[in-house]
Design a protein around this motif. Structure first.
Motif, PDB file in Angstrom:
ATOM      1  N   LEU A  50     -43.633  47.560 -86.065  1.00 50.55           N
ATOM      2  CA  LEU A  50     -43.895  48.007 -87.434  1.00 50.55           C
ATOM      3  C   LEU A  50     -44.103  46.826 -88.380  1.00 50.55           C
ATOM      4  N   ALA A  51     -43.427  45.714 -88.099  1.00 52.96           N
ATOM      5  CA  ALA A  51     -43.650  44.511 -88.905  1.00 52.96           C
ATOM      6  C   ALA A  51     -45.039  43.933 -88.620  1.00 52.96           C
ATOM      7  N   LEU A  52     -45.429  43.911 -87.355  1.00 54.77           N
ATOM      8  CA  LEU A  52     -46.778  43.445 -87.006  1.00 54.77           C
ATOM      9  C   LEU A  52     -47.851  44.312 -87.656  1.00 54.77           C
ATOM     10  N   ASN A  53     -47.562  45.595 -87.721  1.00 54.43           N
ATOM     11  CA  ASN A  53     -48.499  46.553 -88.303  1.00 54.43           C
ATOM     12  C   ASN A  53     -48.519  46.478 -89.831  1.00 54.43           C
ATOM     13  N   GLY A  54     -47.522  45.843 -90.424  1.00 55.74           N
ATOM     14  CA  GLY A  54     -47.433  45.765 -91.880  1.00 55.74           C
ATOM     15  C   GLY A  54     -46.697  46.930 -92.506  1.00 55.74           C
ATOM     16  N   THR A  55     -46.131  47.805 -91.682  1.00 55.42           N
ATOM     17  CA  THR A  55     -45.396  48.959 -92.208  1.00 55.42           C
ATOM     18  C   THR A  55     -44.097  48.517 -92.874  1.00 55.42           C
ATOM     19  N   VAL A  56     -43.438  47.496 -92.310  1.00 51.31           N
ATOM     20  CA  VAL A  56     -42.247  46.915 -92.936  1.00 51.31           C
ATOM     21  C   VAL A  56     -42.506  45.423 -93.144  1.00 51.31           C
ATOM     22  N   LYS A  57     -41.852  44.873 -94.156  1.00 50.60           N
ATOM     23  CA  LYS A  57     -41.965  43.449 -94.417  1.00 50.60           C
ATOM     24  C   LYS A  57     -41.094  42.698 -93.419  1.00 50.60           C
ATOM     25  N   TRP A  58     -41.462  41.447 -93.147  1.00 49.61           N
ATOM     26  CA  TRP A  58     -40.730  40.648 -92.169  1.00 49.61           C
ATOM     27  C   TRP A  58     -39.284  40.434 -92.572  1.00 49.61           C
ATOM     28  N   ILE A  59     -39.017  40.282 -93.847  1.00 47.67           N
ATOM     29  CA  ILE A  59     -37.627  40.100 -94.289  1.00 47.67           C
ATOM     30  C   ILE A  59     -36.819  41.379 -94.043  1.00 47.67           C
ATOM     31  N   GLU A  60     -37.453  42.532 -94.243  1.00 44.84           N
ATOM     32  CA  GLU A  60     -36.788  43.806 -93.924  1.00 44.84           C
ATOM     33  C   GLU A  60     -36.533  43.907 -92.426  1.00 44.84           C
ATOM     34  N   ALA A  61     -37.499  43.497 -91.639  1.00 47.05           N
ATOM     35  CA  ALA A  61     -37.335  43.538 -90.182  1.00 47.05           C
ATOM     36  C   ALA A  61     -36.155  42.677 -89.762  1.00 47.05           C
ATOM     37  N   PHE A  62     -36.021  41.505 -90.351  1.00 50.38           N
ATOM     38  CA  PHE A  62     -34.908  40.618 -90.028  1.00 50.38           C
ATOM     39  C   PHE A  62     -33.572  41.288 -90.333  1.00 50.38           C
ATOM     40  N   VAL A  63     -33.479  41.937 -91.471  1.00 50.79           N
ATOM     41  CA  VAL A  63     -32.241  42.644 -91.840  1.00 50.79           C
ATOM     42  C   VAL A  63     -31.981  43.803 -90.871  1.00 50.79           C
ATOM     43  N   TYR A  64     -33.019  44.529 -90.525  1.00 52.41           N
ATOM     44  CA  TYR A  64     -32.876  45.616 -89.547  1.00 52.41           C
ATOM     45  C   TYR A  64     -32.382  45.074 -88.207  1.00 52.41           C
ATOM     46  N   TRP A  65     -32.938  43.939 -87.771  1.00 54.77           N
ATOM     47  CA  TRP A  65     -32.538  43.368 -86.479  1.00 54.77           C
ATOM     48  C   TRP A  65     -31.058  43.013 -86.462  1.00 54.77           C
ATOM     49  N   ILE A  66     -30.579  42.441 -87.540  1.00 53.79           N
ATOM     50  CA  ILE A  66     -29.148  42.113 -87.617  1.00 53.79           C
ATOM     51  C   ILE A  66     -28.323  43.385 -87.482  1.00 53.79           C
ATOM     52  N   ALA A  67     -28.701  44.410 -88.214  1.00 55.95           N
ATOM     53  CA  ALA A  67     -27.968  45.681 -88.157  1.00 55.95           C
ATOM     54  C   ALA A  67     -28.078  46.333 -86.773  1.00 55.95           C
ATOM     55  N   GLN A  68     -29.248  46.286 -86.165  1.00 51.18           N
ATOM     56  CA  GLN A  68     -29.450  46.912 -84.851  1.00 51.18           C
ATOM     57  C   GLN A  68     -28.600  46.242 -83.778  1.00 51.18           C
ATOM     58  N   PHE A  69     -28.607  44.925 -83.740  1.00 55.25           N
ATOM     59  CA  PHE A  69     -27.825  44.213 -82.727  1.00 55.25           C
ATOM     60  C   PHE A  69     -26.329  44.339 -82.989  1.00 55.25           C
ATOM     61  N   ALA A  70     -25.929  44.253 -84.250  1.00 54.79           N
ATOM     62  CA  ALA A  70     -24.504  44.416 -84.583  1.00 54.79           C
ATOM     63  C   ALA A  70     -24.034  45.829 -84.254  1.00 54.79           C
TER      64      ALA A  70
END
Length: 173
Positions: A50-70
């Protein structure tokens, strides 16, 4: 939810179909329950797409990744605590492994990449584009279940780096 519910299916010897349905139905339900709030970002690979597609911003993706892994690690610890009372060794079934993961890891990566592509593609063409209407959650959950049926014996069919990471951290792998 995918780590706790999906892994629990493996722990309880639900079989391949049971594990596939546990994951697929959980994803479908969460897509309907939380899709309108957060987009149901529970898979780092989908978030990357979704970040590659531009649906979410990269900074949002980074925050999501932290939450997903945690969240995956916390869910794995919770599941281990719950099943460890009954059988301390049972949690090892929560690992994402298959016949290719030990002897042919590059093939395993290829299978996981292909199956994950199917899932990300389904998300992009149903939920993001809106072409599936009210059936987007069903299509996404069904894609995950079908991919697990196809790839489960080969790789464990995680299709989700966080789903693999959580149990691996708890088991010290």
């Amino acid at each position: 939810a995918l780590v706790f519910v999906g892994s629990a299916g493996a722990l309880y010897n639900a079989g391949l179909l049971g594990v596939a349905l546990a994951h697929g139905l959980t994803l479908a339900v969460f897509a309907y329950a939380y899709g309108h709030i957060s987009g149901t970002h529970i898979n780092p690979a989908v978030t990357f797409g979704l970040a590659l597609n531009g649906t979410v911003k990269w900074i949002e993706a980074f925050v999501y990744w932290i939450a997903q892994f945690a969240g995956a690690v916390l869910a794995a610890f919770a599941l281990q605590a719950a099943v460890g009372v009954v059988n301390a060794d049972a949690f090892s079934a929560a690992q994402t492994t298959g016949v290719l993961t030990q002897s042919f890891p590059y093939y395993a990566v290829g299978v996981e990449a292909l199956l994950t592509f199917f899932l990300v593609n389904t998300v992009l063409h149903t939920a993001v584009d809106g072409k599936a209407g009210p059936f987007a959650g069903w299509a996404i959950g069904t894609t995950l279940a079908i991919a697990i049926l196809a790839g489960g014996p080969l790789t464990g069919a995680s299709l989700n780096p966080a789903r693999t990471f959580g149990p691996a951290v708890v088991l010290g792998n």
